[in-house]
Design a protein around this motif. Structure first.
Motif, PDB file in Angstrom:
ATOM      1  N   GLY A   1       0.737  -1.265  -0.083  1.00 28.26           N
ATOM      2  CA  GLY A   1      -0.114  -0.006  -0.102  1.00 28.26           C
ATOM      3  C   GLY A   1       0.860   1.102  -0.013  1.00 28.26           C
ATOM      4  O   GLY A   1       2.258   1.172   0.266  1.00 28.26           O
ATOM      5  N   ARG A   2       0.232   2.147  -0.232  1.00 28.80           N
ATOM      6  CA  ARG A   2       0.860   3.641  -0.344  1.00 28.80           C
ATOM      7  C   ARG A   2       0.950   4.553   1.018  1.00 28.80           C
ATOM      8  O   ARG A   2       1.614   5.271   1.255  1.00 28.80           O
ATOM      9  CB  ARG A   2       0.237   4.515  -1.426  1.00 28.80           C
ATOM     10  CG  ARG A   2       0.242   3.805  -2.865  1.00 28.80           C
ATOM     11  CD  ARG A   2       1.943   4.230  -3.330  1.00 28.80           C
ATOM     12  NE  ARG A   2       2.151   3.021  -4.221  1.00 28.80           N
ATOM     13  CZ  ARG A   2       3.418   2.810  -4.545  1.00 28.80           C
ATOM     14  NH1 ARG A   2       4.366   3.385  -4.201  1.00 28.80           N
ATOM     15  NH2 ARG A   2       3.674   1.668  -5.273  1.00 28.80           N
ATOM     16  N   GLY A   3       0.041   4.067   1.949  1.00 31.28           N
ATOM     17  CA  GLY A   3      -0.251   4.943   3.123  1.00 31.28           C
ATOM     18  C   GLY A   3      -0.735   6.218   2.949  1.00 31.28           C
ATOM     19  O   GLY A   3      -0.083   7.300   3.393  1.00 31.28           O
ATOM     20  N   VAL A   4      -1.626   6.320   2.052  1.00 31.30           N
ATOM     21  CA  VAL A   4      -2.150   7.847   1.850  1.00 31.30           C
ATOM     22  C   VAL A   4      -2.737   8.430   3.062  1.00 31.30           C
ATOM     23  O   VAL A   4      -2.318   9.700   3.403  1.00 31.30           O
ATOM     24  CB  VAL A   4      -3.287   7.598   0.632  1.00 31.30           C
ATOM     25  CG1 VAL A   4      -4.015   9.020   0.597  1.00 31.30           C
ATOM     26  CG2 VAL A   4      -2.669   7.301  -0.630  1.00 31.30           C
ATOM     27  N   ARG A   5      -3.394   7.686   3.867  1.00 31.73           N
ATOM     28  CA  ARG A   5      -3.915   8.338   5.272  1.00 31.73           C
ATOM     29  C   ARG A   5      -2.888   8.676   6.122  1.00 31.73           C
ATOM     30  O   ARG A   5      -3.116   9.510   6.918  1.00 31.73           O
ATOM     31  CB  ARG A   5      -5.024   7.322   5.759  1.00 31.73           C
ATOM     32  CG  ARG A   5      -6.496   7.341   4.875  1.00 31.73           C
ATOM     33  CD  ARG A   5      -7.245   6.211   5.370  1.00 31.73           C
ATOM     34  NE  ARG A   5      -6.495   4.984   5.004  1.00 31.73           N
ATOM     35  CZ  ARG A   5      -7.260   3.764   5.374  1.00 31.73           C
ATOM     36  NH1 ARG A   5      -8.341   3.872   6.064  1.00 31.73           N
ATOM     37  NH2 ARG A   5      -6.831   2.589   4.840  1.00 31.73           N
ATOM     38  N   LEU A   6      -1.556   7.706   5.982  1.00 33.88           N
ATOM     39  CA  LEU A   6      -0.706   8.160   7.192  1.00 33.88           C
ATOM     40  C   LEU A   6       0.184   9.410   6.412  1.00 33.88           C
ATOM     41  O   LEU A   6       0.451  10.305   7.411  1.00 33.88           O
ATOM     42  CB  LEU A   6       0.441   7.084   7.019  1.00 33.88           C
ATOM     43  CG  LEU A   6       1.263   7.284   8.220  1.00 33.88           C
ATOM     44  CD1 LEU A   6       0.663   7.169   9.705  1.00 33.88           C
ATOM     45  CD2 LEU A   6       2.595   5.964   8.062  1.00 33.88           C
ATOM     46  N   GLY A   7       0.306   9.392   5.253  1.00 35.38           N
ATOM     47  CA  GLY A   7       0.713  10.661   4.549  1.00 35.38           C
ATOM     48  C   GLY A   7       2.223  10.983   4.965  1.00 35.38           C
ATOM     49  O   GLY A   7       2.597  12.028   4.931  1.00 35.38           O
ATOM     50  N   GLU A   8       3.091  10.045   5.110  1.00 32.03           N
ATOM     51  CA  GLU A   8       4.494  10.071   5.312  1.00 32.03           C
ATOM     52  C   GLU A   8       5.148  10.188   3.695  1.00 32.03           C
ATOM     53  O   GLU A   8       4.332   9.799   2.890  1.00 32.03           O
ATOM     54  CB  GLU A   8       5.145   8.828   5.880  1.00 32.03           C
ATOM     55  CG  GLU A   8       4.569   8.778   7.324  1.00 32.03           C
ATOM     56  CD  GLU A   8       5.342   9.814   8.187  1.00 32.03           C
ATOM     57  OE1 GLU A   8       6.807   9.923   8.238  1.00 32.03           O
ATOM     58  OE2 GLU A   8       4.844  10.903   8.778  1.00 32.03           O
TER      59      GLU A   8
ATOM     60  N   ALA B   1       4.804   0.826   4.575  1.00 29.58           N
ATOM     61  CA  ALA B   1       5.298  -0.527   5.304  1.00 29.58           C
ATOM     62  C   ALA B   1       6.859  -0.132   5.501  1.00 29.58           C
ATOM     63  O   ALA B   1       7.476  -0.993   6.308  1.00 29.58           O
ATOM     64  CB  ALA B   1       5.262  -1.785   4.354  1.00 29.58           C
ATOM     65  N   PHE B   2       7.588   0.828   4.840  1.00 32.59           N
ATOM     66  CA  PHE B   2       8.865   1.447   4.965  1.00 32.59           C
ATOM     67  C   PHE B   2       9.138   2.496   6.345  1.00 32.59           C
ATOM     68  O   PHE B   2      10.248   2.489   6.547  1.00 32.59           O
ATOM     69  CB  PHE B   2       9.474   1.661   3.816  1.00 32.59           C
ATOM     70  CG  PHE B   2       9.345   0.658   2.892  1.00 32.59           C
ATOM     71  CD1 PHE B   2      10.696  -0.092   2.648  1.00 32.59           C
ATOM     72  CD2 PHE B   2       8.120   0.341   2.069  1.00 32.59           C
ATOM     73  CE1 PHE B   2      10.814  -1.186   1.750  1.00 32.59           C
ATOM     74  CE2 PHE B   2       8.223  -0.772   1.134  1.00 32.59           C
ATOM     75  CZ  PHE B   2       9.666  -1.468   0.804  1.00 32.59           C
ATOM     76  N   VAL B   3       7.883   2.766   6.656  1.00 33.76           N
ATOM     77  CA  VAL B   3       7.898   3.948   7.795  1.00 33.76           C
ATOM     78  C   VAL B   3       8.334   3.012   9.089  1.00 33.76           C
ATOM     79  O   VAL B   3       8.034   2.151   9.300  1.00 33.76           O
ATOM     80  CB  VAL B   3       6.767   4.460   8.134  1.00 33.76           C
ATOM     81  CG1 VAL B   3       6.551   5.322   9.463  1.00 33.76           C
ATOM     82  CG2 VAL B   3       6.103   5.131   6.871  1.00 33.76           C
ATOM     83  N   THR B   4       9.396   3.860   9.871  1.00 35.09           N
ATOM     84  CA  THR B   4       9.926   3.017  10.996  1.00 35.09           C
ATOM     85  C   THR B   4       9.464   3.450  12.576  1.00 35.09           C
ATOM     86  O   THR B   4       8.776   4.585  12.743  1.00 35.09           O
ATOM     87  CB  THR B   4      11.528   3.425  11.064  1.00 35.09           C
ATOM     88  OG1 THR B   4      11.705   4.730  11.096  1.00 35.09           O
ATOM     89  CG2 THR B   4      12.139   3.020   9.795  1.00 35.09           C
ATOM     90  N   LEU B   5       9.539   2.267  13.294  1.00 37.29           N
ATOM     91  CA  LEU B   5       9.118   2.582  14.775  1.00 37.29           C
ATOM     92  C   LEU B   5      10.503   2.306  15.511  1.00 37.29           C
ATOM     93  O   LEU B   5      11.058   1.281  15.318  1.00 37.29           O
ATOM     94  CB  LEU B   5       8.266   1.662  15.347  1.00 37.29           C
ATOM     95  CG  LEU B   5       6.965   1.565  14.514  1.00 37.29           C
ATOM     96  CD1 LEU B   5       5.985   0.593  15.075  1.00 37.29           C
ATOM     97  CD2 LEU B   5       6.136   2.929  14.508  1.00 37.29           C
TER      98      LEU B   5
ATOM     99  N   GLY C   1      -0.180  -5.460  -6.085  1.00 31.25           N
ATOM    100  CA  GLY C   1      -1.090  -4.988  -6.985  1.00 31.25           C
ATOM    101  C   GLY C   1      -1.667  -3.389  -6.516  1.00 31.25           C
ATOM    102  O   GLY C   1      -1.443  -3.089  -5.645  1.00 31.25           O
ATOM    103  N   ALA C   2      -2.686  -2.864  -7.457  1.00 30.99           N
ATOM    104  CA  ALA C   2      -3.400  -1.701  -7.105  1.00 30.99           C
ATOM    105  C   ALA C   2      -4.151  -1.859  -5.862  1.00 30.99           C
ATOM    106  O   ALA C   2      -4.163  -0.882  -5.239  1.00 30.99           O
ATOM    107  CB  ALA C   2      -4.156  -1.520  -8.271  1.00 30.99           C
ATOM    108  N   GLU C   3      -4.972  -2.805  -5.403  1.00 28.76           N
ATOM    109  CA  GLU C   3      -5.695  -2.999  -4.482  1.00 28.76           C
ATOM    110  C   GLU C   3      -5.236  -4.241  -3.587  1.00 28.76           C
ATOM    111  O   GLU C   3      -4.533  -5.111  -4.035  1.00 28.76           O
ATOM    112  CB  GLU C   3      -7.143  -3.438  -4.731  1.00 28.76           C
ATOM    113  CG  GLU C   3      -7.775  -2.303  -5.507  1.00 28.76           C
ATOM    114  CD  GLU C   3      -8.016  -1.023  -4.914  1.00 28.76           C
ATOM    115  OE1 GLU C   3      -8.165  -0.980  -3.514  1.00 28.76           O
ATOM    116  OE2 GLU C   3      -8.055  -0.153  -5.747  1.00 28.76           O
ATOM    117  N   ARG C   4      -5.568  -3.914  -2.220  1.00 29.21           N
ATOM    118  CA  ARG C   4      -4.970  -5.014  -1.378  1.00 29.21           C
ATOM    119  C   ARG C   4      -5.379  -6.305  -1.747  1.00 29.21           C
ATOM    120  O   ARG C   4      -4.485  -7.249  -1.575  1.00 29.21           O
ATOM    121  CB  ARG C   4      -5.531  -4.787   0.124  1.00 29.21           C
ATOM    122  CG  ARG C   4      -5.230  -5.690   1.303  1.00 29.21           C
ATOM    123  CD  ARG C   4      -5.738  -5.295   2.444  1.00 29.21           C
ATOM    124  NE  ARG C   4      -5.211  -6.321   3.477  1.00 29.21           N
ATOM    125  CZ  ARG C   4      -5.815  -7.445   3.825  1.00 29.21           C
ATOM    126  NH1 ARG C   4      -6.459  -8.230   3.065  1.00 29.21           N
ATOM    127  NH2 ARG C   4      -5.405  -8.256   4.620  1.00 29.21           N
TER     128      ARG C   4
END
Ligand code: CTP
Ligand code: MG
Length: 223
Positions: free
Chosen positions: A11-18, A23-27, A75-78
């Motif tokens: 996914g792109r993480g549109v709602r997270l907005g990073e 999935a590549f955003v870190t904790l 792909g485009a959708e989950r």
């Protein structure tokens, strides 16, 4: 029975907005993708992991993940991403599908889902009671109904399935009527889906508020 975990991470993480896909955003320096995979491997109940990544980040995903984890293009959708995962690992007896975005999922929840499948259930999902009142609305925002809260559940991952049932559900799935979870496709076959108690820590990191919470929880447990 061979347990294959599919990890949709394309996914792109549109709602997270990073800047980077979610999935590549870190904790605390570790990507959500890696945290989710580590949890699956640490559960001791998963034989193989397939991560489904964005096409241009396959190499980046491989570099972030332990050896032996398979990485395929999403792909485009989950639903397209999960389908790619199934195709890449046809040799499963049980499939788990686990969102990369549920990076803090306890290993105990993963083990409970698999235990339920091993006891003979064919479709198992973690469920939590909802705390908000949920209403249905029309396109103008008018309220059309208020389902009884006691009958509602928030559904998490990992969701677990008998592999033959999962393949059948995905063969029957139509692109124009996308389900928002994998169990939804199984329900359409008329097959019974079983809930088990979910875990609040398996929440999906979707918004900035979720990310703040996840980072605070990570900092609290690594100190
Ligand atoms: N996912 C995927 N392929 C897609 C869309 C989503 O593999 N085409 C994955 C995401 O990477 C995530 C999981 O499915 O791990 C749950 O989806 P969601 O939380 O909606 O993530 P995103 O689609 O990335 O976020 P958003 O909807 O805000 O863009
Ligand atoms: Mg999404």
């Amino acid at each position: 029975g061979r347990v294959v975990a599919l990890v949709p991470a394309a996914g792109r993480g549109v709602r997270l907005g990073e800047q980077t896909p979610k999935a590549f955003v870190t904790l605390a320096g570790t990507s959500m993708m890696r945290l989710s995979v580590d949890g699956l491997l640490a559960s001791g109940v998963v034989d193989h992991v397939v991560v489904v990544a964005p096409a241009e980040l396959i190499g980046a995903a491989v570099a972030l993940l332990p050896a032996g984890v398979q990485v395929v293009e999403g792909g485009a959708e989950r639903i397209d991403s999960v389908r790619a995962g199934i195709a890449a690992a046809p040799d499963a007896d049980i499939y788990l599908v686990h969102d990369a975005a549920r990076a803090l999922t306890p290993t105990s929840l993963i083990a409970r889902v698999v235990a339920e499948l091993r006891s003979g259930r064919k479709a198992v999902v973690p469920a939590l009671e909802v705390t908000d009142t949920i209403k249905t609305v029309d396109i103008l925002g008018g309220v059309t109904g208020t389902p009884k809260r006691s009958e509602l559940r928030g559904i998490q991952t990992p969701q677990g399935f008998d592999a033959a049932l999962m393949r059948r559900a995905y063969e029957a799935a139509s692109a124009d009527d996308p389900a928002t979870d994998d169990a939804g496709l199984v329900e359409r076959l008329g097959e019974r889906v079983r809930t088990i108690p979910g875990d609040p820590l398996a929440f999906k990191i979707t918004t900035q508020l979720d990310l703040t919470l996840a980072r605070a929880l990570t900092a609290a447990t690594t100190k």
